[in-house]
Design a protein around this motif. Structure first.
Motif: not given
Length: 407
Positions: A98-103
């Motif tokens: 999920k965090a990598s999607d935001k990045i």
């Protein structure tokens, strides 16, 4: 005879005078043309300066977002590594994804804001470019005691150039922020359907604009802020609304403004609605059927990316090989038959464009998809397609993106 001579002389004088006037007009016309060209060049440079000023203003917010996301990923991964519990590892993996999607979205938005040219219009939900802007600026707003309230309703899709519309929305929110400095306030961002238009409203609780000035807000270099030089946030404000107006007008829309001194201002961006409701369209998407087994070649100098492709595609029963150089890829194409080739745009040794041409010469029926970590240049994409590529994938991509191409 003398009268005849005088008439001829007068005619010659008038002719000379006329020729001089024509020459002067031609010179003036050339000067005017040069002046116009010079002004157009300056305007283009100024518009780019406004855009870059917006990117600079986003820098602190982006750094804050990156550090937060990295901390979240690192913290959960270290915790799972220490406990070695299956549930902790599963939770950490979910958080990392999920965090990598935001990045990924942050990087794409930043690159989009900074580029000089942009691609064609696409059909999308208007909240996509809007949210990309709010996610980058909301942290700055908090620092200035400004709360952001979202009020979104379901709307039809719109056909827009996402990069340009992001620029419009960035200008709108920055203008709202500046109107509320230094006290802070509230920014309400609303999305709704209004007949044949999709409306995006930006309502601030700032100082407001005098009625006499409302008709001038979209003029180049006009600003309602009197202390521009004292606040670096306001650099470029004299062009931002004018640029936004031109962009929206190019999209067949309009921008309206309402304001009341002491209460605030509302800017309304109206865009033509296209097709079905975006939410309904999303709900209608069905999971793709499992495709038939295919021979696939991955060409990338990063071996871990090749292994990732192999793992993903092998799950669906595809036969996958990979090459770390263009020369190795060409050799494999000569020996084996492939349905699809994923070719990285920047490869050591043989340039990727030459590899593409060679693949199409050896096996014209093979589909070639370019993959790149950079924003694709419009002219380069056109050249690649002309040489036989069917399209490209922008890194980072998801397994669904690959499946869609193969299917």
């Amino acid at each position: 005879m003398k009268d005849h001579d005088r008439t001829n002389k007068k005619f010659e004088e008038e002719l000379v005078e006329l020729v001089q006037e024509i020459s002067e007009l031609e010179i003036s016309e050339v000067k005017l043309k040069r002046e116009k060209e010079d002004k157009e060049k300056v305007l283009v440079q100024l518009i780019q300066s406004v855009k870059m000023a917006g990117v600079e203003n986003l820098a602190s917010g982006i750094a804050h977002e990156f550090n937060n996301l990295l901390q979240i990923m690192k913290g959960h991964a270290e915790f799972a590594q220490r406990t070695k519990k299956a549930e902790d590892m599963e939770e950490a993996l979910d958080i990392v994804l999920k965090a990598s999607d935001k990045i990924e979205n942050l990087i794409k938005d930043l690159l989009a804001f900074s580029r000089k040219e942009s691609f064609e219009k696409v059909l999308c939900d208007i909240t996509e470019p809007l949210e990309s802007v709010l996610s980058l600026t909301e942290e700055q707003f908090k620092e200035h005691n400004i709360e952001v309230d979202r009020k979104y309703e379901k709307t039809s899709a719109v056909e827009i150039n996402k990069v340009e519309m992001q620029r419009v929305f960035l200008n709108m929110v920055n203008n709202a922020r500046d109107a509320m400095l230094p006290m802070g306030g509230n920014l309400e961002v609303g999305v709704k359907q209004a007949g044949e238009n999709v409306e995006v409203r930006f309502t601030d609780t700032g100082k407001g604009i005098k009625e006499a000035n409302l008709r001038r807000v979209f003029e180049p270099f006009y600003t309602t802020h009197v202390e521009v030089e004292k606040d670096s946030w306001l650099k470029g404000i004299g062009l931002s609304l004018s640029v936004s107006y031109r962009i929206v007008k190019r999209h067949g829309g309009m921008i309206e403004v309402e304001s009341e001194i002491g209460k605030g201002t509302t800017f309304i961006v109206k865009l033509p609605a296209k097709g079905e409701k975006a939410e309904e369209k999303r709900e209608e998407r069905k999971e793709m059927a499992k495709p038939e087994s295919k021979n696939i070649l991955i060409v990338d100098d990063e071996e871990e990316i090749c292994k990732m492709f192999t793992k993903w595609l092998s799950l669906d029963g595809h036969r996958v090989k990979y090459a770390l150089t263009g020369r190795d890829a060409i050799d494999l194409i000569k020996k084996d038959s492939f349905n699809v080739v994923f070719l990285d745009l920047v490869m050591p040794g043989v340039p990727s464009i030459e590899v593409l041409e060679e693949i199409k010469n050896i096996s014209p029926e093979t589909k070639v998809v370019m993959i790149t970590g950079k924003l694709m240049d419009k002219d380069l994409l056109s050249d690649l397609i002309q040489k036989g590529a069917i399209g490209y994938l922008q890194k980072p991509f998801k397994i669904e993106d690959i499946k869609e191409i193969i299917g």
